[in-house]
Design an enzyme around this catalytic site. Sequence first.
Site, PDB file in Angstrom:
ATOM      1  CG  ASP A 153      -2.136   0.906   0.977  1.00 31.79           C
ATOM      2  OD1 ASP A 153      -2.036   1.795   0.105  1.00 31.79           O
ATOM      3  OD2 ASP A 153      -3.160   0.746   1.649  1.00 31.79           O
TER       4      ASP A 153
HETATM    5  C1  BGC Z   1      -4.878   3.277   0.008  1.00 34.53           C
HETATM    6  C2  BGC Z   1      -4.906   2.328  -1.168  1.00 34.53           C
HETATM    7  C3  BGC Z   1      -4.662   3.089  -2.426  1.00 34.53           C
HETATM    8  C4  BGC Z   1      -3.344   3.833  -2.321  1.00 34.53           C
HETATM    9  C5  BGC Z   1      -2.981   4.647  -3.540  1.00 34.53           C
HETATM   10  C6  BGC Z   1      -3.641   4.153   0.026  1.00 34.53           C
HETATM   11  O1  BGC Z   1      -3.762   5.145   0.958  1.00 34.53           O
HETATM   12  O2  BGC Z   1      -4.980   2.565   1.203  1.00 34.53           O
HETATM   13  O3  BGC Z   1      -6.116   1.648  -1.215  1.00 34.53           O
HETATM   14  O4  BGC Z   1      -4.699   2.233  -3.532  1.00 34.53           O
HETATM   15  O5  BGC Z   1      -3.407   4.727  -1.224  1.00 34.53           O
HETATM   16  O6  BGC Z   1      -3.802   5.753  -3.641  1.00 34.53           O
END
Ligand code: BGC
Length: 748
Positions: free
Chosen positions: A278
Amino acid sequence: MKRIDHICGPFGFRMLLAVLLAFPLLLTSQRAPNEKQESNLTQMKEIEASIEDILGQLTLEEKVAMCHAQSKFSTPGVARLGIPEIWMSDGPHGVRGEINWDNWGYAGWTNDSITAFPALTCLAATFNPGLSHAYGSSLGEEARYRKKDVLLGPGVNIYRTPLNGRNFEYMGEDPFLASEMVVPYIQGVQQNGVAACVKHFALNNQEKWRNYVDVKVSDRALHEIYLPAFKAAVEKGNVWAVMGSYNKFRGQYCSHHEFLVNTILKGDWAFDGVVITDWGSAHDTREAALYGLDMEMGTGTDGLTTTLTNAYDNYYLANPFLEMLKSGEVPEEVLDDKVRRILRLMFRTNMNPDRGMGRMNNQEHLDVARKVASEGMVLLKNQGQFFPLDPDKEMTVAVIGENATRSMTQGGGSSELKARVEVSPLEGLRQRFPKATFLHTLGYSSGPSVYGRVEPAPYDADSLRQEALAMASKADKVLFIGGLNKSHLQDCEGGDRENLRLPFGQDNLLRDILKVNQEVGVILISGNAVSMPWVDQVQGILQAWYAGSMAGHALADILSGDVNPSGKLPFTFPETLVENAAHSFGEASYPGIKKDQEYKEGIFVGYRWHETQKIKPLFPFGFGLSYTDFKVSQVKTNTKKYGSNDTVTISFDIENTGARAGAEVVQVYMGKPDSKIARPIRELKGFHKLDLKPGESQTAEIRIPVSSFRYYNEDISDWALEPGDYSLYVGNASDHAYSTLEIAVRPD
Ligand code: BGC
């Protein structure tokens, strides 16, 4: 073709061409080996050979560079060999607007507005896997057109608590439902040569403290509740990418987790794709290297993205990794495994010249968005057939509530969208009910949907209330369109709700409206359950979710009766918060104490808890009303005794006994009343959605493999089947069976 020539140059154009031309076949094959599959296998081997060929030409530095970001949403290619960059985008409900190279701001492009599809709770509520495929393929087409190689979705974290700010992005509380819905979504996305990236692996079941909370949960609950949808995504959906979660599990961060990633995902499930962090979930170079992380994105630790000229070179999987490789502390084979996976992802996506061109903002995509939205809306109450409203009737309707006009594609965090079209509920109703006079006022207000903080409401609450009451008192009917929204501490990433109640004074407002007008229908726009102190007083309740571009039209479809509601709740609505399992064991279970959390309810999540504890929910899992009635009869199994490898076939007759066409979801739950171990009273094992014209009857079947009756036996660290008697509850909600069938499973 220039780019392809570049790639092919070094390792044999003819072989690659053969591999690439046949590649689409490789992506989907699952059946028993036959001639076609044999040849697919050969081609797969050729791709693997090509990967080895490329690998041999890459320098250590080039290989390391491929394992981490070069910008917020891309990783570098190898320009000298023509190996392309990988471009990614959020998220599960539509392709997100372009983000700046090096910060979270929107880039301000003018060609990146898209179709917003309904939130995944709504998709799950359709109980329609075919529609999930249409959703995935349409979304994949949009991602392809926007030149994305990886789509950061879908999310399948289990709905454990109604406070989780991101439940709207997931597929509900039941592992079987989520598994059935996630597979076709992935297949739909990936048939476009765009990788789905199933997230957040694993146990990211709350937003509060998500960056550090250390989850403890039994192996049994892990395997029976929290992992099945990921497993289905890998084994049945053949997903090409998995995103690790922010949180810890048993003391280790999940994005580089020896047990979760190496043992389970890449070992037991034989995942051959790429594990991506993530954004900012990597924490340690050695662990990232050794515990299965392939690609590091979004790291911002130690101020890296602001204080250094090239922060990306300082990622855990960048220079520090290179140093470990050079010193021999980490063997090069570890790096090669990551790069092989990354190249495999490329052969499936941006190095597959056969992938389509994609399409965006076309009518078909809007139609899919509208169909998912209207099929997912759940009619929870319909006193005296309050709904549908007659579009040919002249009437005065007071539409009260901020959500009648508020954009719900904006806000919510990373799933936020720049929708080309977003039809509001009020607009949809105005168009479909031209004879009605619509009055509208907010009734209450909240601040704008900004990330990470709550902004104050702009209007005076009492004036809004007075205006709403005056309007309600002169209307024939009131439609209260409220619920939650995409602001911080509502349905939004980065925080959880603070309680189960409707926010912004809506409960009191509804109470007062009911004093001046009893003809009230409530439309709840939310991705979460809310408490309803007014449930007995209002005439109708519709759970309308975050429904995307066509939200208002879909709502009008349901309220006018053009579409007969057939959505079913993908999670339980408890009456009070403590009646939800996660909240029944105090702070240690939610949100945790000093970063430590234990899922004390174990496997008894959602309806499994309510049924076992005999706590009547406000509305049960699987529940949803229709404007027509169905009669289910002749429910039987093909035989009464089964072996462990058999499949139970349940057949039934279903008749639409009402005057409107409609659809019913027949659900089969399994229970083992005399079990020697603690088991839920019922667990969903099969469902079938059937469309029936008025008066029409159909005979249908639901097939359930006996192997799905197994439980996870912690003593042997494996699944085990208890022989003996089982009950099958065939009904249309977790707490309602038309018929109970008894069968026996023979010992092996
Ligand atoms: C989220 C993800 C997301 C990523 C990119 C993170 O904060 O938890 O689900 O894909 O950011 O935006």
